[in-house]
Scaffold this active site. Sequence first.
Site, PDB file in Angstrom:
ATOM      1  N   ARG A 173      26.402 -48.567  23.616  1.00  0.00           N
ATOM      2  CA  ARG A 173      26.418 -49.041  25.001  1.00  0.00           C
ATOM      3  C   ARG A 173      26.211 -50.548  25.117  1.00  0.00           C
ATOM      4  O   ARG A 173      26.623 -51.163  26.100  1.00  0.00           O
ATOM      5  CB  ARG A 173      25.368 -48.305  25.817  1.00  0.00           C
ATOM      6  CG  ARG A 173      25.783 -46.869  26.063  1.00  0.00           C
ATOM      7  CD  ARG A 173      24.917 -46.238  27.097  1.00  0.00           C
ATOM      8  NE  ARG A 173      25.397 -44.905  27.402  1.00  0.00           N
ATOM      9  CZ  ARG A 173      24.843 -44.126  28.307  1.00  0.00           C
ATOM     10  NH1 ARG A 173      23.809 -44.556  29.003  1.00  0.00           N
ATOM     11  NH2 ARG A 173      25.315 -42.940  28.538  1.00  0.00           N
TER      12      ARG A 173
ATOM     13  N   ASP B 183      18.708 -47.077  44.075  1.00  0.00           N
ATOM     14  CA  ASP B 183      18.911 -46.992  42.628  1.00  0.00           C
ATOM     15  C   ASP B 183      18.574 -48.352  42.019  1.00  0.00           C
ATOM     16  O   ASP B 183      18.687 -49.393  42.678  1.00  0.00           O
ATOM     17  CB  ASP B 183      20.352 -46.600  42.283  1.00  0.00           C
ATOM     18  CG  ASP B 183      20.470 -45.984  40.895  1.00  0.00           C
ATOM     19  OD1 ASP B 183      20.549 -44.745  40.790  1.00  0.00           O
ATOM     20  OD2 ASP B 183      20.451 -46.748  39.906  1.00  0.00           O
TER      21      ASP B 183
HETATM   22  C1  LIG Z   1      21.617 -39.201  36.133  1.00  0.00           C
HETATM   23  S1  LIG Z   1      21.555 -40.191  37.572  1.00  0.00           S
HETATM   24  C2  LIG Z   1      21.074 -38.960  38.782  1.00  0.00           C
HETATM   25  C3  LIG Z   1      21.821 -39.120  40.085  1.00  0.00           C
HETATM   26  C4  LIG Z   1      21.486 -38.053  41.139  1.00  0.00           C
HETATM   27  N1  LIG Z   1      20.108 -38.117  41.522  1.00  0.00           N
HETATM   28  C5  LIG Z   1      21.855 -36.690  40.651  1.00  0.00           C
HETATM   29  O1  LIG Z   1      20.980 -35.887  40.318  1.00  0.00           O
HETATM   30  O2  LIG Z   1      23.052 -36.392  40.594  1.00  0.00           O
HETATM   31  C6  LIG Z   1      20.031 -41.102  37.340  1.00  0.00           C
HETATM   32  C7  LIG Z   1      19.947 -42.377  38.155  1.00  0.00           C
HETATM   33  O3  LIG Z   1      18.607 -42.872  38.102  1.00  0.00           O
HETATM   34  C8  LIG Z   1      18.655 -44.281  38.083  1.00  0.00           C
HETATM   35  N2  LIG Z   1      17.384 -44.810  37.543  1.00  0.00           N
HETATM   36  C9  LIG Z   1      16.940 -44.771  36.261  1.00  0.00           C
HETATM   37  N3  LIG Z   1      15.747 -45.382  36.145  1.00  0.00           N
HETATM   38  C10 LIG Z   1      15.430 -45.834  37.390  1.00  0.00           C
HETATM   39  C11 LIG Z   1      14.333 -46.565  37.924  1.00  0.00           C
HETATM   40  N4  LIG Z   1      13.304 -46.963  37.150  1.00  0.00           N
HETATM   41  N5  LIG Z   1      14.365 -46.880  39.240  1.00  0.00           N
HETATM   42  C12 LIG Z   1      15.394 -46.485  40.024  1.00  0.00           C
HETATM   43  N6  LIG Z   1      16.461 -45.799  39.584  1.00  0.00           N
HETATM   44  C13 LIG Z   1      16.483 -45.468  38.279  1.00  0.00           C
HETATM   45  C14 LIG Z   1      19.863 -44.589  37.209  1.00  0.00           C
HETATM   46  O4  LIG Z   1      20.378 -45.889  37.433  1.00  0.00           O
HETATM   47  C15 LIG Z   1      20.837 -43.477  37.603  1.00  0.00           C
HETATM   48  O5  LIG Z   1      21.755 -43.890  38.579  1.00  0.00           O
END
Ligand SMILES: C[S@@+](CC[C@H](N)C(=O)[O-])C[C@H]1O[C@@H](n2cnc3c(N)ncnc32)[C@H](O)[C@@H]1O
Length: 289
Positions: free
Chosen positions: A50, A160
Amino acid sequence: MIDAIEGEADSIVATTVELPPRIFSRIAEIVRREARIELPPSKITLVQSRLARRLRERQLESFGDYIAVIESDAEERAAMIIALTTNHTHFFRENHHFEHLRETVVPMLRERALRGPVRIWSAGCSSGQEIYSIAMCLLGKDRASAEWLNRGDVKLLATDLSPPVVEATRRAVYSADDIEPVPPAYRRRWLLQEEDEFAMSPEARRLVTARVLNLFGPWPMTRQYDVIFCRNVMIYFDALAKAELEARFVEMLTPGGYLYVGHSERLIGPAAGSMTPCGQTIYVKANRR
Ligand SMILES: C[S@@+](CC[C@H](N)C(=O)[O-])C[C@H]1O[C@@H](n2cnc3c(N)ncnc32)[C@H](O)[C@@H]1O
C-alpha cells in the site's frame, strides 16, 4: 481499516522496494500514535504494497528514505494513514441493523422529533453508503413517509479520518454496482440516474453533513446523539483504544439511544455496563427516569 479479510481485494502492487521489519515497526508505531490502528507484523506485505505508491510519488528509493520523510512531514504522515486505511463498505451492509432501525428506532425517532432535535452519527462513514442507507430508512418509501423530516430538526452526521472518502460522501454519487443492494422502492425514489451513475436525491443529501474527524481527537459536536453507527471501524484498534472510544460513545448517546457496531465487534470495556444488548451487535443506553 487495515484489513484484507473484510472483503476488499487488496491488489498487491508489484514492488521491488523491501520494507525491512525494523522500519515496519516504526511505521506501525506512527500509525498507532496517530490513528490508534494496530498493525501486527503479519501486515508487513500489505503495508509494503500500500505504501509503494507513496514512495513512487515522492520519488524515494527506499523505506529508509520514506521514514525520514514521514517523521518530519505531517502531510505525508496523513497521506500514509489514508493509504493504509481500508474503506470497504456498501449500502445496507449487515441488513439486520437497518431492519432494526426501521422497525424499532424510526418510530421512536418520529416521536422524539415532535419534541426536539434528533441526531444520528455514522462514525467511520467511509464513502457514505452507511449514512445514506440510514437516511433512506428515515425517509421511507415515498414523500408521504418522509414528511415528518420536514417538520422536525433531524440531522445526520457522517465522519471519517480520510478526506477523500469524506469528499465522496459529500458528492453522494454511486455506480450501478454500488447501488445494487439498495431495495428497489428506495432506489426508485431516493436515487437519481445521471448518465451511468446514481446520485442521492436532494431529500437524502439535505439530511447529511460530512466531516473529517479522527475519532481519537476532540469531538466538536455539542449535542448528544440518538443513534450512533460505528461499524467495522473498532476491529483493529487495541483493547485500550476500543474501551476509550466505547466510553465516549456512551457519553455521547442520549438516554435510550442506540449504538450499532460491526458483525465481529462487541462492547468490551466498562461502557458495556451502561448498555444493554438488544439485537445482534446492537446496544441501547439505559433510559433515565
Ligand atoms: C471498513 S470502513 C467501515 C465503513 C462503514 N462503517 C461500514 O461498516 O461499512 C472503516 C472506516 O474507518 C475509518 N477510520 C479508521 N480509523 C479511524 C479513526 N481513527 N478515526 C476516524 N475514522 C477512522 C477508515 O478511514 C474507514 O473509512
